[in-house]
Design an enzyme around this catalytic site. Structure first.
Site, short mmCIF file in Angstrom:
data_model
loop_
_atom_site.label_atom_id
_atom_site.label_comp_id
_atom_site.label_asym_id
_atom_site.label_seq_id
_atom_site.Cartn_x
_atom_site.Cartn_y
_atom_site.Cartn_z
N PRO A 54 4.69 47.44 4.02
CG PRO A 54 2.27 47.45 4.58
CD PRO A 54 3.35 46.35 3.50
CG MET A 55 8.77 45.84 7.21
SD MET A 55 9.59 44.74 6.41
CE MET A 55 10.73 45.50 5.45
CB CYS A 72 -0.22 46.84 13.45
SG CYS A 72 1.30 46.98 14.36
NE ARG A 115 9.17 38.70 10.05
CZ ARG A 115 8.77 37.92 10.98
NH1 ARG A 115 9.24 37.92 12.47
NH2 ARG A 115 8.23 36.97 10.71
#
Length: 333
Positions: free
Chosen positions: A20-21, A104, A231
């Site tokens: 999840p980004m 996060c 990423r």
């Protein structure tokens, strides 16, 4: 042996997961990753406070589509009651699981007592996770880091305690919060968690997997149940199919041609407009162009055009021109 989360989510022998980004893993991006073989995906992380206050941006992130399954909705927050209520709201969106973000590192999350901040208060993390587990009939999973800093790498304890209260899988990013995204990910502690005889839930490794070679080597070296990629998939969703092809055949798949890059970029663009509307879809797509065409020489002129145009036909015209002008170019990413 298949990797399973709960009783109903079968991810196959060695799953590849899309991390999840924030501002990246929205439905348009997830679509192109799914087309390239990812086994499981998550929404962008969603604020529990935003959900219970019915904030439009938070509610929109609950959008999931049948072709995305299995998919998890990821939530974060600092208040246990809010996380409980947010879990109930997220469950109504009918994902396959609920994931809690304890990883996060960014300031406006971690410094407000959410995300990786909970690594400083394991008792609260356990209480919060317990509340989430009890608020849904869905499997609950967690994504976190090794610890807050080099002096508090407490992931071994975290894994045991969270498993004991019912989480069904754990994804571990091989950095501490204080590292942010700097330095190299350390997977040795991830392996230690996986090898703990008390641990029986799937353990997924995350951090720095950006090539077929790393995925293959780290699968063997660290003995995780699957790999989560973040990423390295931005602008390069082909990484999933390339890794899977190597695992299945032992041979390398050719990278995407310029035409394939353009075609997938166009698909992403179309999905972006469908989901967000034309104005927002065009604007938010701009962050992706440089990544889709990374490594192409003398590309700056085209990138500048793509990020300045605001009409769909004009953007498609530039994309077609890229496919034509660079048809014979090969790139190494």
């Amino acid at each position: 042996m298949s990797v399973k989360i709960g009783n109903n989510i079968d991810l196959g022998a060695f799953p590849l997961l899309l991390a999840p980004m924030e501002d990246v893993s929205d439905p348009p991006f997830r679509y192109v990753c799914k087309q390239n073989g990812v086994d499981m995906m998550y929404t962008e992380f969603i604020s529990s406070e935003g959900l219970i206050r019915h904030a439009a941006k938070s509610k929109q992130k609950l959008d999931i589509f049948e072709y995305e399954r299995p998919i998890g909705i990821q939530i974060f927050g600092s208040d246990i009651k809010s996380m409980e209520e947010a879990t109930e709201i997220a469950t109504l969106a009918k994902p396959d699981l609920i994931d809690i973000n304890y990883g996060c590192p960014v300031k406006n999350v971690a410094c407000r007592g959410a995300g990786a901040s909970l690594l400083q208060d394991i008792d609260k993390m356990v209480a919060m996770t317990n509340a989430v587990v009890n608020a849904t009939h869905l499997p609950v999973t967690v994504k976190t880091r090794l610890g807050w800093d080099d002096h508090t790498k407490n992931i071994y304890e975290v894994a045991e305690r969270l498993q004991d209260i019912g989480i069904q899988a754990l994804s571990i990013h091989g950095r501490t919060r204080s590292q942010m995204y700097k330095g190299s990910a350390d997977w040795s502690l991830i392996k230690k968690v996986k090898k703990n005889p008390r641990i029986h839930i799937p353990i997924f490794g995350n951090g720095d997997v950006d090539s077929v070679e790393k995925a293959a080597a780290w699968r063997l070296e660290y003995e995780v149940d699957g790999i989560m990629i973040g990423r390295a998939s931005i602008g390069y969703p082909w990484i999933f199919r390339e890794i899977k092809h190597f695992f299945e055949t032992g041979t390398y798949l050719d990278g995407p041609t310029i035409k394939e890059r353009v075609d997938v970029c166009k698909t992403h663009f179309v999905k972006s407009i469908e989901w967000k509307g034309e104005k927002t879809g065009i604007f938010e797509m701009r962050r992706h162009y440089a990544n889709y065409f990374k490594g192409i020489p003398n590309f700056k002129e085209y990138r500048m055009k793509l990020v300045s145009l605001d009409k769909v036909p004009d953007i498609n015209e530039v994309l077609d021109e890229i496919a034509f002008q660079f048809a014979d170019v090969t790139t190494d990413v």
